[in-house]
Write an enzyme that holds these catalytic residues in place. Structure first.
Site: not given
Ligand code: DCP
Ligand code: MG
Length: 369
Positions: A12, A107-108
């Site tokens: 992720d 992203d995961e």
């Molecule tokens: N995303 C979004 N709204 C949300 C959750 C996520 O638009 N409620 C989008 C933005 C994030 C992407 O999806 O960048 C990936 O979600 P993740 O849950 O993997 O979160 P991040 O990658 O941003 O952070 P982390 O480091 O916790 O994985």
């Molecule tokens: Mg992420």
């Protein structure tokens, strides 16, 4: 690998959208960056860089609140094309190591690397190598989790973010699960968690002590599964590229409701989540379905189709309101609401349909398709 033992990775990326913005705009590195809606409109935070998270900013929070918590934050609109192209790069890296790649979002993904390694230690080396490749090709960091099943691999990748690599081997599972809060178990949403907490169940150890039968009585099939997770058993296979037929979001309400305004507010929330997924995937869908489960558990759906498709919540809401109007009589209470967009088409097709179809004619055109 020992027969029947698998090696599963969950990978992720860290603060995905925000990290890409910091990569592409070096002046934002080391600063609090928030990607999402602007604070002066009624936007929400898509994600925040780790610098901004220190102020308590997180995904799905109203941008206005985020601005209050972190006034110096740099707010940026999302650039989905950039995010999609990075997503393709990382999925390509994953597929070089195994054909069994199951993407969960941009992203995961889960990777079943059983065939490539002899044990979880080697799986961790492989995860390290994949992280190195991601960094080499994209200048982004990822967190990886390694274990013998999906549920534990995902917990592991979350355990040491950002840039983490965590292995949960067999022998550590009992101790790890014992103290794990119930909310962390796969499939435990707000409703299940509240019900369990009411019964005094807080951790994995409590779940186990409750026993399979009791959990089944309370939650049916789902209860049985929960018990198996609490014992560290999760046989779900890594399922490579499932063809997506629909994008939907539903919620079982904490209490049954009769008030139509309240239902509309929930539908607004759900459509925004569906919009996010559609925009992320770069697609739209021709059919919009409203799903309602009455407090009696009876399930009904109502759908509308249109040629130019649905992608943004603003266009879904008036239709959902009309569909809801036809169903709700103020007497029966609603237990679950859902919004589903199906008949998926790429944005190019959607744009073409928009150009071809004159507004007053679209219904006829649609019938001919
Ligand atoms: N995303 C979004 N709204 C949300 C959750 C996520 O638009 N409620 C989008 C933005 C994030 C992407 O999806 O960048 C990936 O979600 P993740 O849950 O993997 O979160 P991040 O990658 O941003 O952070 P982390 O480091 O916790 O994985
Ligand atoms: Mg992420």
């Amino acid at each position: 690998m020992h027969e029947r033992t698998r090696a599963i990775l969950h990978i992720d990326l860290d603060a995905f959208y925000a990290s890409i913005e910091q990569r592409d705009h070096p002046q934002y590195r080391g600063k609090p960056v928030i990607v999402g809606g602007s604070p002066d409109r009624r936007g929400v935070v898509a994600t925040a860089s780790y610098e901004a998270r220190r102020y308590g900013v997180h995904s799905a929070m109203p941008s206005r609140t985020a601005h209050r918590l972190c006034p110096d934050a740099i707010f940026l609109p999302a650039r989905f094309d950039a995010y999609r192209s990075v997503s393709q790069q990382i999925m390509t890296i994953f597929r070089q190591h195994t054909a069994l790649v199951e993407p969960l979002s941009l992203d995961e993904a889960y990777l079943d690397v059983t065939a490539a390694v002899h044990n979880l230690e080697e799986a961790a080396w492989l995860a390290q190598e994949i992280k190195r490749q991601i960094w080499g090709q994209t200048e982004l960091t990822a967190s990886a989790g390694v274990s013998y099943c999906k549920f534990l691999a995902k917990l592991a990748s979350d355990a040491n973010k950002p840039d983490g690599l965590t292995v949960i081997p067999w022998e550590e599972v009992p101790v790890f699960l014992e103290k794990l809060p119930i909310e962390k178990f796969f499939g435990v949403g707000k409703v299940t968690a509240a019900k369990l907490r009411d019964l005094g169940i807080q951790t994995g150890a409590d779940l186990r002590h409750m026993g399979e039968e009791r959990l089944r009585d309370l939650f049916g099939k789902h209860g049985g599964q929960l018990y198996r997770y609490a014992c560290g058993e999760d046989e779900r296979p890594v399922e490579p590229v499932r063809e997506r037929k629909s994008v939907g979001k539903e919620v079982t309400l904490e209490r049954d409701i009769r008030d139509r305004d309240e239902m509309e507010r929930i539908l607004e929330h759900l459509s925004l989540q569906v919009e996010r997924r559609l925009v992320e995937l770069g697609i739209a869908g021709k059919t919009l379905t409203l799903k309602v489960r009455w407090s009696t558990f009876e399930l009904v759906t109502r759908a509308t189709s249109r040629a130019q498709g649905f992608q943004v919540a603003q266009e879904m809401l008036p239709v959902l309101r009309t569909l809801l109007f036809g169903l709700v009589d103020g007497k029966r209470a609603v237990r679950l609401l859902g919004v589903i967009v199906s008949g998926l088409v790429s944005p190019d097709e959607t744009r073409r349909a928009r150009q071809i179809v004159a507004p007053s004619l679209w219904q006829d055109e649609y019938l001919q398709i």
